[in-house]
Design a protein around this motif. Structure first.
Motif, PDB file in Angstrom:
ATOM      1  N   VAL A 178       0.823  -1.208   0.000  1.00 54.08           N
ATOM      2  CA  VAL A 178       0.000   0.000   0.000  1.00 54.08           C
ATOM      3  C   VAL A 178       0.857   1.256   0.000  1.00 54.08           C
ATOM      4  CG1 VAL A 178      -1.799   1.285   1.200  1.00 54.08           C
ATOM      5  CG2 VAL A 178      -1.828  -1.215   1.229  1.00 54.08           C
ATOM      6  N   ILE A 179       0.587   2.110  -0.982  1.00 53.05           N
ATOM      7  CA  ILE A 179       1.201   3.429  -1.093  1.00 53.05           C
ATOM      8  C   ILE A 179       0.098   4.455  -0.838  1.00 53.05           C
ATOM      9  CG2 ILE A 179       2.480   5.016  -2.595  1.00 53.05           C
ATOM     10  CD1 ILE A 179       3.117   2.458  -4.331  1.00 53.05           C
ATOM     11  N   GLY A 180       0.348   5.425   0.017  1.00 50.65           N
ATOM     12  CA  GLY A 180      -0.660   6.430   0.327  1.00 50.65           C
ATOM     13  C   GLY A 180      -0.150   7.835   0.082  1.00 50.65           C
ATOM     14  N   THR A 181      -1.037   8.729  -0.329  1.00 54.38           N
ATOM     15  CA  THR A 181      -0.697  10.151  -0.394  1.00 54.38           C
ATOM     16  C   THR A 181      -1.332  10.855   0.799  1.00 54.38           C
ATOM     17  OG1 THR A 181      -2.615  10.743  -1.773  1.00 54.38           O
ATOM     18  CG2 THR A 181      -0.589  10.100  -2.915  1.00 54.38           C
ATOM     19  N   ALA A 182      -0.531  11.670   1.479  1.00 52.43           N
ATOM     20  CA  ALA A 182      -0.996  12.410   2.651  1.00 52.43           C
ATOM     21  C   ALA A 182       0.071  13.420   3.017  1.00 52.43           C
ATOM     22  CB  ALA A 182      -1.245  11.470   3.832  1.00 52.43           C
ATOM     23  N   SER A 183      -0.296  14.437   3.788  1.00 56.83           N
ATOM     24  CA  SER A 183       0.691  15.394   4.270  1.00 56.83           C
ATOM     25  C   SER A 183       1.642  14.696   5.234  1.00 56.83           C
ATOM     26  CB  SER A 183       0.011  16.571   4.961  1.00 56.83           C
ATOM     27  OG  SER A 183      -0.702  16.131   6.098  1.00 56.83           O
ATOM     28  N   ASP A 188       3.081   9.167  10.180  1.00 58.87           N
ATOM     29  CA  ASP A 188       3.221   8.226  11.301  1.00 58.87           C
ATOM     30  C   ASP A 188       1.893   7.520  11.580  1.00 58.87           C
ATOM     31  OD1 ASP A 188       5.890   8.754  11.599  1.00 58.87           O
ATOM     32  OD2 ASP A 188       5.643  10.129  13.296  1.00 58.87           O
ATOM     33  N   PHE A 189       0.804   8.270  11.530  1.00 56.31           N
ATOM     34  CA  PHE A 189      -0.526   7.696  11.719  1.00 56.31           C
ATOM     35  C   PHE A 189      -0.770   6.586  10.705  1.00 56.31           C
ATOM     36  CE2 PHE A 189      -4.961   8.074  10.024  1.00 56.31           C
ATOM     37  CZ  PHE A 189      -5.623   7.469  11.071  1.00 56.31           C
ATOM     38  N   LEU A 190      -0.420   6.829   9.441  1.00 52.61           N
ATOM     39  CA  LEU A 190      -0.674   5.856   8.391  1.00 52.61           C
ATOM     40  C   LEU A 190       0.273   4.661   8.461  1.00 52.61           C
ATOM     41  CD1 LEU A 190      -1.456   8.397   5.569  1.00 52.61           C
ATOM     42  CD2 LEU A 190      -3.044   6.714   6.523  1.00 52.61           C
ATOM     43  N   ARG A 191       1.504   4.898   8.873  1.00 50.09           N
ATOM     44  CA  ARG A 191       2.405   3.762   9.072  1.00 50.09           C
ATOM     45  C   ARG A 191       1.852   2.832  10.153  1.00 50.09           C
ATOM     46  NH1 ARG A 191       6.400   7.955   8.746  1.00 50.09           N
ATOM     47  NH2 ARG A 191       7.429   7.906   6.706  1.00 50.09           N
ATOM     48  N   GLY A 192       1.237   3.435  11.173  1.00 51.77           N
ATOM     49  CA  GLY A 192       0.638   2.634  12.237  1.00 51.77           C
ATOM     50  C   GLY A 192      -0.527   1.790  11.758  1.00 51.77           C
ATOM     51  N   LEU A 193      -1.116   2.177  10.630  1.00 54.06           N
ATOM     52  CA  LEU A 193      -2.217   1.402  10.052  1.00 54.06           C
ATOM     53  C   LEU A 193      -1.717   0.378   9.034  1.00 54.06           C
ATOM     54  CD1 LEU A 193      -4.880   4.203   9.461  1.00 54.06           C
ATOM     55  CD2 LEU A 193      -4.638   2.678  11.424  1.00 54.06           C
ATOM     56  N   GLY A 194      -0.407   0.409   8.746  1.00 55.73           N
ATOM     57  CA  GLY A 194       0.160  -0.595   7.855  1.00 55.73           C
ATOM     58  C   GLY A 194       0.620  -0.107   6.511  1.00 55.73           C
ATOM     59  N   ALA A 195       0.528   1.197   6.215  1.00 59.03           N
ATOM     60  CA  ALA A 195       0.975   1.698   4.912  1.00 59.03           C
ATOM     61  C   ALA A 195       2.451   1.372   4.705  1.00 59.03           C
ATOM     62  CB  ALA A 195       0.748   3.201   4.815  1.00 59.03           C
ATOM     63  N   ASP A 196       2.801   0.900   3.505  1.00 61.20           N
ATOM     64  CA  ASP A 196       4.176   0.515   3.194  1.00 61.20           C
ATOM     65  C   ASP A 196       5.012   1.681   2.683  1.00 61.20           C
ATOM     66  OD1 ASP A 196       4.047  -2.541   3.460  1.00 61.20           O
ATOM     67  OD2 ASP A 196       2.349  -2.120   2.149  1.00 61.20           O
ATOM     68  N   GLU A 197       4.364   2.613   2.019  1.00 63.64           N
ATOM     69  CA  GLU A 197       5.084   3.726   1.395  1.00 63.64           C
ATOM     70  C   GLU A 197       4.162   4.940   1.398  1.00 63.64           C
ATOM     71  OE1 GLU A 197       6.892   4.649  -3.058  1.00 63.64           O
ATOM     72  OE2 GLU A 197       6.727   2.561  -2.377  1.00 63.64           O
ATOM     73  N   LEU A 198       4.727   6.118   1.675  1.00 66.68           N
ATOM     74  CA  LEU A 198       3.909   7.322   1.762  1.00 66.68           C
ATOM     75  C   LEU A 198       4.527   8.438   0.943  1.00 66.68           C
ATOM     76  CD1 LEU A 198       3.188   6.919   5.536  1.00 66.68           C
ATOM     77  CD2 LEU A 198       1.440   6.880   3.746  1.00 66.68           C
ATOM     78  N   VAL A 199       3.669   9.239   0.338  1.00 65.63           N
ATOM     79  CA  VAL A 199       4.090  10.359  -0.495  1.00 65.63           C
ATOM     80  C   VAL A 199       3.460  11.625   0.061  1.00 65.63           C
ATOM     81  CG1 VAL A 199       4.037  11.374  -2.805  1.00 65.63           C
ATOM     82  CG2 VAL A 199       4.251   8.891  -2.542  1.00 65.63           C
ATOM     83  N   ASP A 200       4.305  12.605   0.390  1.00 68.56           N
ATOM     84  CA  ASP A 200       3.814  13.909   0.846  1.00 68.56           C
ATOM     85  C   ASP A 200       3.431  14.716  -0.389  1.00 68.56           C
ATOM     86  OD1 ASP A 200       3.283  16.386   1.870  1.00 68.56           O
ATOM     87  OD2 ASP A 200       5.204  16.634   2.899  1.00 68.56           O
TER      88      ASP A 200
END
Length: 318
Positions: A178-183, A188-200
């Protein structure tokens, strides 16, 4: 209805379209369950962006007066003819049929029995009321429409929002990367839900940074839907939750060798059963950002419209 049964109820209604200030508390006639329906005594009701859109424009409901609200958690008060799944006193939660079944922002609401399932015992009514619309949207988009498989790559836009933070967890439960876009503040909130990769999205262009995904979950619509097509691998699928302009989007997707479709959430007993199971297994939780008493529905609408909410807002009724 016997002599001791209340004949009216408190509800949030509106007589005109407009801002949060058009909402008012009123005494309305208490509904009665029809064939195959439940009458639910509402303990809590979720608030979603579609509520604010209907308040402003009427959208699918047309001209007011109407009572908004699709998410509900409460206790079965009465059952209509033919209902076999539930009895009075059962704690249930669910989503009223979208879009024409609105009405949960009130003390009582009726809906088809199969729009509901039993509330997980470990959840409060406030927590349960935050779940149905966003969880069904994510489940139907990922499990039903996209038929997501283990090992596939998923891009979830607005990943910290109501649908997004649930979609991250459902995608993980289905075995996806899972890759997510978020500020950045919400990473950290999304990593706690299991997101593998995040894009600001404020500092990085996801359309350049993300490639070769199998599925895009798109609650943004418009130009962002088209830009998101470039992140898909050949044959990949974009599911947009704002299905206006989908024919043009689908044509552009075909030109690029990918696919696109739009969807609206539907009342779904099987989907709610799957969602409840994920909750009971500890694979899904919905974050309640804030609760408001029913009488402060206008304040809750104003808060939701700031666009800064992480998770869900809930109206407490009892």
């Amino acid at each position: 209805m016997n002599d001791t049964t209340p004949r009216t109820m408190r509800a949030i209604t509106q007589d005109v379209l407009g801002g949060p200030e058009v909402l008012r508390e009123a005494e309305l006639e208490r509904p009665a369950p029809g064939i195959g329906q439940l009458l639910v005594r509402v303990h809590a009701a979720g608030l979603n962006p579609t509520d604010t859109k209907h308040r402003q424009s009427g959208l699918f409901l047309g001209a007011p007066p109407f009572v908004l609200g699709w998410d509900v958690s409460g206790v079965v008060e009465e059952t209509g003819l033919g209902v076999a799944l539930f009895r009075p006193g059962d704690e249930v939660f669910g989503m009223l049929p979208y879009p024409y079944g609105a009405g949960s922002h009130a003390e009582y609401v009726t809906g088809p029995a199969r729009a509901f399932v039993r509330k997980p015992s470990a959840m409060s009514h406030e927590e349960a009321a935050a779940v149905p619309l966003v969880a069904l949207t994510a489940w139907q988009a990922l499990a039903d429409v996209a038929a997501l498989r283990p090992g596939q790559r998923v891009l979830v836009h607005a990943a910290a929002g109501g649908v997004g933070h649930v979609a991250v967890q459902i995608a993980k439960s289905l075995g996806a990367y899972v890759i997510g876009t978020a500020s950045a503040a919400k990473h950290d909130f999304l990593r706690g839900l299991g997101a593998d990769e995040l894009v600001d999205y404020r500092t990085t262009d996801y359309a350049e940074a993300v490639r070769d995904v199998d599925v895009v979950l798109d609650p943004l619509g418009g130009p962002e839907s088209v830009r998101s097509l470039g992140t898909l691998r050949e044959g990949g699928l974009l599911v947009t939750l704002l299905p206006i302009g989908v024919p043009e989007l689908r044509a552009e997707a075909e030109r690029r060798g990918v696919r696109a479709t739009g969807m609206l959430v539907e009342a779904d007993h099987a989907g709610m059963t799957a969602v409840a199971r994920l909750i009971e297994e500890g694979a899904l939780r919905v974050t309640v950002a804030e609760t408001f008493p029913l009488s402060e529905a206008a304040k809750a609408h104003a808060s939701l419209e700031t666009g800064r909410t992480t998770g869900k807002l809930v109206l407490t009724v009892r």
